[in-house]
Design a protein around this motif. Structure first.
Motif, PDB file in Angstrom:
ATOM      1  N   SER A 175      77.052  15.482 -11.524  1.00  0.00           N
ATOM      2  CA  SER A 175      78.127  16.189 -12.230  1.00  0.00           C
ATOM      3  C   SER A 175      77.583  17.021 -13.379  1.00  0.00           C
ATOM      4  CB  SER A 175      79.152  15.169 -12.757  1.00  0.00           C
ATOM      5  OG  SER A 175      80.113  15.795 -13.558  1.00  0.00           O
ATOM      6  N   GLU A 176      76.690  16.431 -14.179  1.00  0.00           N
ATOM      7  CA  GLU A 176      76.161  17.125 -15.349  1.00  0.00           C
ATOM      8  C   GLU A 176      75.198  18.248 -14.953  1.00  0.00           C
ATOM      9  OE1 GLU A 176      77.154  16.625 -18.553  1.00  0.00           O
ATOM     10  OE2 GLU A 176      78.643  15.368 -17.551  1.00  0.00           O
ATOM     11  N   HIS A 177      74.562  18.105 -13.801  1.00  0.00           N
ATOM     12  CA  HIS A 177      73.622  19.124 -13.326  1.00  0.00           C
ATOM     13  C   HIS A 177      74.297  20.491 -13.239  1.00  0.00           C
ATOM     14  CE1 HIS A 177      70.311  20.937 -11.123  1.00  0.00           C
ATOM     15  NE2 HIS A 177      71.134  21.265 -10.149  1.00  0.00           N
ATOM     16  N   LYS A 178      75.507  20.512 -12.729  1.00  0.00           N
ATOM     17  CA  LYS A 178      76.249  21.772 -12.595  1.00  0.00           C
ATOM     18  C   LYS A 178      76.500  22.405 -13.956  1.00  0.00           C
ATOM     19  CE  LYS A 178      78.620  20.038  -8.469  1.00  0.00           C
ATOM     20  NZ  LYS A 178      79.929  19.596  -7.900  1.00  0.00           N
ATOM     21  N   LYS A 179      76.770  21.580 -14.951  1.00  0.00           N
ATOM     22  CA  LYS A 179      77.041  22.097 -16.301  1.00  0.00           C
ATOM     23  C   LYS A 179      75.775  22.678 -16.929  1.00  0.00           C
ATOM     24  CE  LYS A 179      80.593  18.552 -16.970  1.00  0.00           C
ATOM     25  NZ  LYS A 179      80.989  17.349 -17.757  1.00  0.00           N
ATOM     26  N   ILE A 180      74.650  22.000 -16.693  1.00  0.00           N
ATOM     27  CA  ILE A 180      73.378  22.478 -17.234  1.00  0.00           C
ATOM     28  C   ILE A 180      73.033  23.850 -16.643  1.00  0.00           C
ATOM     29  CG2 ILE A 180      70.887  22.060 -17.335  1.00  0.00           C
ATOM     30  CD1 ILE A 180      72.429  20.210 -19.140  1.00  0.00           C
ATOM     31  N   ILE A 181      73.200  23.974 -15.333  1.00  0.00           N
ATOM     32  CA  ILE A 181      72.897  25.236 -14.659  1.00  0.00           C
ATOM     33  C   ILE A 181      73.799  26.352 -15.175  1.00  0.00           C
ATOM     34  CG2 ILE A 181      72.847  26.444 -12.445  1.00  0.00           C
ATOM     35  CD1 ILE A 181      70.647  24.285 -12.954  1.00  0.00           C
ATOM     36  N   LYS A 182      75.060  26.035 -15.373  1.00  0.00           N
ATOM     37  CA  LYS A 182      76.014  27.036 -15.868  1.00  0.00           C
ATOM     38  C   LYS A 182      75.638  27.487 -17.271  1.00  0.00           C
ATOM     39  CE  LYS A 182      80.951  27.882 -16.563  1.00  0.00           C
ATOM     40  NZ  LYS A 182      82.320  27.305 -16.476  1.00  0.00           N
TER      41      LYS A 182
END
Length: 475
Positions: free
Chosen positions: A45-52
């Motif tokens: 879940s957090e991976h997507k936020k980091i990439i964004k």
């Protein structure tokens, strides 16, 4: 009543006992309020936020190299069968971090700073160590579990003062524990590096390199305690360096891997500094392709690109500030007066002129011992108002006023690809006695930091015996 409290304690203890799990790194049972499946879900879940937030640095060759090195190091860990995800973030900051579930992030700023494969292996191994030791789960458990026990004890004692004291003690303990995690991750990194055959001392060398790098801007800006993101997120580095070196000296490695040539080959062409849509510095120029503008820099000032403004500072702490504001149909001179009023400054000597297909309004002011100049500029498209402020120390004003005028009058429009951001280039040093001076002078970064950055990027070079050595420059 006592029976009631006894039942609560038994229930809490039963819950805590049932939550014990085996820690992969230590092989010991420990309390964990997060399952491994939950760790994976959190990381995903957090991976997507980091990439964004940061974006991915798109370089397939470099990414494949990082994947290969990372997977090799994972194979030496206690989670050799787990799938890890390695990501290069498109950011100039120097940092690396890990999320639960096997997500590891390296910034291209960090890749530019590493001098060899062993140093990068040390960084990756450290982050693998955080994951194998389940530090995220342990920190969460420590926080939630401590609060749970304190609340029960506070209820039993019915003493608010005791609760506050215990809460403060828990906070201090948690801070210490976070630093302990860093030491544990270092020790695990040494374990993985030795198993993989890398020169473990390079891990310590990179930490020292980070400390030196963090001093560059402090030295240029004449400030104290300026540290990199890596040092802020990985605390107590000086002490860690010494302990890591002591650990490494106790290990024996036959023909350890350094991997300098292969590493330099992989980062040849790496983007250096800010990416194109954020605006970037060239040798004596700031360029912002998205805003379609450029203006010259001043050698006496050192300029910093922050998310909201460009800030330039000289040795006497005079400042030049550039930012933008959304425009409207207001007359530029009226905008300048309104802007200065919001800054609680009264301007005079108002002047207006046109240059490079831009219209300008300029005014001067004085605040205590500082001389100020406000400039607002707008192009025919009228998308933005470009704003400049000079805050000059009295003794500097005669010189800085002239320099500031040259900078402002150099503002002009550019095409999107007229200038490209600087990159790392790997070259072989020649035997020319003036090679170093010529090379440093030609680097495509601000002259005020060129020598310092060159020394950091090419640590431990011998100026007298540099011929034939591969070095990093910025072009």
């Amino acid at each position: 009543m006592e029976n009631k409290y006894s039942i609560i304690i038994i229930l809490v203890l039963s819950f805590l006992f049932s939550s014990c799990q085996i820690n992969p790194a230590t092989g010991e049972k420990e309390l964990s309020l997060i399952s491994k499946k939950e760790e994976d879900d959190i990381g995903k879940s957090e991976h997507k936020k980091i990439i964004k937030q940061f974006g991915i640095y798109e370089n397939r060759r470099l990414q494949n190299y990082i994947n290969s090195l990372g997977e090799f190091l994972v194979s030496t860990s206690e989670l050799s069968n787990k799938t890890f995800t390695f990501t290069i973030l498109d950011s100039p900051i120097v940092n690396a971090f890990a999320l639960p579930g096997g997500y590891i992030y390296l910034t291209r700023g960090l890749l530019a700073l590493c001098d060899n494969e062993a140093q990068l292996a040390g960084v990756i191994s450290h982050e693998i160590g955080h994951i194998t030791a389940r530090h995220s789960a342990r920190r969460y458990t420590k926080s939630v579990g401590t609060n749970l026990i304190l609340n029960v004890l506070g209820t039993l004692t019915n003493n608010q003062v005791a609760r506050n004291l215990m809460g403060q003690g828990a906070g201090l303990f948690l801070l210490s524990y976070s630093r302990s995690q860093e030491y544990e991750a270092d020790k695990l990194a040494l374990r993985y590096m030795n198993r993989a055959g890398f020169e473990a001392l390079e891990m310590a060398n990179f930490l020292e390199l980070m400390e030196n790098y963090s001093k560059i801007k402090s030295e240029i800006l004449k400030t104290k305690n300026t540290s990199s993101e890596l040092l802020r997120t990985h605390p107590n580095s000086s002490k860690r360096v010494k302990e890591v070196i002591a650990e490494a000296n106790n290990t024996t490695q036959i023909n350890p891997i350094l991997g300098r040539d292969i590493y330099l080959k992989k980062i040849d062409g790496l983007l250096f500094g800010h990416k194109q849509n954020e605006g970037f510095f060239l040798k004596r120029r700031f360029v912002h392709p998205k805003l379609k503008i450029t203006f010259p820099l001043i050698d006496d000032f050192y300029f910093i690109n922050t998310p909201k403004r460009i800030l330039g500072i000289n040795n006497n702490k005079s400042q030049i500030i550039y930012d933008i504001a959304e425009t409207n149909n207001i007359e530029l001179k009226k905008y300048l007066v309104s802007w200065s009023k919001k800054a609680k400054v009264k301007i005079d000597k108002l002047d207006s002129f046109s240059l490079n297909n831009l219209e300008f309004s300029m005014g001067e002011a004085k605040v205590k011992d500082d001389q100020l100049i406000f400039v607002a500029a707008r192009d025919s498209e009228g998308n933005y108002i470009h704003r400049f402020i000079l805050v000059s120390k009295k003794g500097d004003y005669k010189i800085t006023k002239r320099q500031f005028s040259e900078l402002v009058r150099g503002l002009r429009k550019v095409n999107e690809n007229e200038f490209l951001p600087p990159r790392i280039k790997i070259i072989t040093a020649s035997s020319d006695e003036n090679f170093l001076n010529k090379t440093i002078d030609s680097m495509n970064i601000q002259p005020k930091e060129a020598k310092l950055v060159f020394d950091i990027l090419n640590k431990n070079y011998d100026p007298k015996n540099i011929a034939g050595r591969k070095i990093k420059i910025i072009y």
